[in-house]
Motif scaffolding. Structure first.
Motif: not given
Length: 504
Positions: A394, A396-398, A400-405, A408, A445
């Motif tokens: 969880e 690792t997925i989170e 990646v999502r946070l870094k992408i956002r 952005e 973030l």
């Protein structure tokens, strides 16, 4: 009856009147009367402890004085209480008081009343200045400016400019920083006390900057001072949890800079023993001690009564942790030799053994307690292992999502900033609001990313401990003590009960 002229100047300033000018103005009031001049240069008006002033008052008490003449009221004192005492004493000896600037005559009731009113405002002005100084100190300290005081061992001052203001920062002295690292490495071991560190340094001929042996106080100051730590998110969370005020945002705790710790306005205890209400600020210099080592040492200082051991542990890895559930005193290990088998080992209540004043367990077999504690340690770690498998996926997925956002958001902020040069007033208002909102989201973030990285770090620490637990019999006594110190706060043992207080 003689007239006395009194003049005072605390420091030479362009906007302050000199003692000579004060005397010249007072002489106009004296006229042809017999007079004597008293002067105090370089003395503050916060009290009356001044040589010429005291000499003048001694002559007043001797008699023969008609008036005391000053250029301005605050030349006598800025304190209402001190000034009231002086006036009262002058009245006692029948001496009038004259101020050239305010034109007060203490021989009249209205003159006395107006005199006291003016002095009230003089006191108010002084207190206002003091408050401004305090506010300026507080403001500058929260911005990371050097605020004076003893320079910590391992550093020297270097002149710099911050925000257009001249100040100083700490510059490391390489050979001293190596000694600082040695002190932390020694004290971070569970069984090492301040005395052990001092003894090691003395035995190896390691001196302080003055060429003397290190004292306990200086070693403690080094251990507790956050100027040495590479402040990261763990440091941020530690000070927050201790009740300290952390000025900087968690995103600024990137694991490179040291930190200043200032005494807070509401702090009631020394920084060395309590961090509640103290103020932590990121400093401009780089730290030299990793946060894990620094935190291990700092927690040890905050809880020194439970961690410090009177003797080195040689025969048990529960030393310093195991207590009598009845009286709270330590259980000591005692071994009784047997002819054909290994010595019988028992934990014995120190109080009961020495004075028989405890009705607790008396003695209990050491192997039984150690087996129970070991099994509980394995069970506790298994709980974290089961959780970590799910958390790892969880997180690792989170992450990646946070870094992408986060990327952005940063790109969106840059885009808005590029539009500022040709934006209309209405568009500019929208851009400002939108950039503020994006910066707020960016801060959230970054905090979440730091939290996940901290969890990953602690998982790695648990993995190392699991490796020790799998090969417990082959692990050294020092490593066993380190594992126990990481996991367990204390252990209470009764006749039919073992109660473990965990750190995790």
């Amino acid at each position: 009856m003689k007239d006395f002229i009194y003049a005072r100047q605390s420091v030479d300033k362009e906007d302050s009147i000199s003692i000579e000018s004060q005397i010249e103005l007072c002489l106009r009031e004296v006229g042809n009367n017999q007079h004597k001049v008293f002067r105090d240069k370089g003395y503050s008006g916060k009290n009356t402890e001044r040589p010429d002033f005291q000499e003048m008052m001694a002559e007043v008490r001797a008699g023969g004085v008609g008036r005391i003449i000053v250029y301005r009221l605050d030349r006598i004192s800025r304190s209402v209480l001190d000034f009231a005492n002086v006036i009262s004493e002058l009245q006692k000896y029948g001496v009038e008081f004259v101020s050239i600037t305010e034109r007060f005559d203490t021989s009249t009731p209205i003159g006395k009343a107006m005199l006291m009113i003016v002095m009230v405002f003089a006191q108010l002005e002084r207190e206002t200045i003091q408050q401004r100084v305090i506010d300026a100190y507080r403001s500058r300290s929260r911005k990371g400016f050097y605020m004076g005081g003893r320079v910590p061992y391992g550093y020297e001052l270097e002149n710099i400019v911050m925000d257009g203001i001249k100040t100083c920062m700490y510059r490391p002295i390489p050979e001293q920083i190596q000694i600082v690292k040695l002190i932390y490495a020694l004290y971070s071991q569970p069984q090492t006390s301040f005395s052990d560190v001092i003894k090691y340094l003395s035995t190896h001929g390691i001196k302080n900057q003055s060429g003397h042996n290190f004292s306990r106080m200086r070693v403690r100051d080094i251990i507790t001072n956050p100027v040495y730590v590479k402040a990261d998110a763990d440091i941020y969370e530690f000070f927050r949890a201790q009740g300290a005020e952390v000025v900087n945002d968690v995103s600024q705790f990137i694991g490179t800079n040291g930190a200043y710790l200032y005494t807070g306005d509401k702090a009631t205890r020394r920084k060395a023993v309590c961090l509640e209400s103290q103020v932590l600020v990121i400093a401009p210099h780089e730290g030299c001690i990793d946060s894990d080592t620094w935190l291990r040492c700092r927690r040890k200082c905050l809880n020194v009564r439970q961690i410090a051991k009177p003797v080195k542990a040689k025969n048990t890895w529960l030393a310093g942790k195991i207590k009598c559930i009845h009286c709270g005193h330590a259980l000591s290990l005692r071994a009784y030799p047997r002819k054909r088998t290994a010595p019988a080992r028992y934990y014995v209540c120190s109080t009961k053994y020495v004075s028989a004043s405890c009705d607790g367990i008396g003695a209990v077999q050491a192997s039984d307690i150690e087996d129970i504690v070991f099994d509980e340690m394995r069970r506790k770690l298994d709980e974290f292992t089961e959780l970590s498998h799910v958390e790892k996926q969880e997180n690792t997925i989170e992450l990646v999502r946070l870094k992408i956002r986060l990327e952005e958001v940063e790109n969106e902020i840059i885009t808005f900033i590029d539009k500022i040069s040709y934006a209309s007033p209405a568009t500019m208002e929208y851009i400002n609001k939108r950039v503020d909102a994006l910066n707020l989201e960016k801060q959230g973030l970054q905090e979440e990313v730091s939290r996940i990285y901290a969890e990953i770090y602690h998982r790695d620490e648990r993995r190392i401990i699991n490796n020790y637990m799998s090969n417990w019999e082959g692990v050294t006594m020092d490593d066993k003590l380190s594992v126990v110190d990481t996991l367990i706060e204390r252990i209470h043992v009764g006749r039919s009960k073992v109660e473990i207080f965990w750190k995790i």
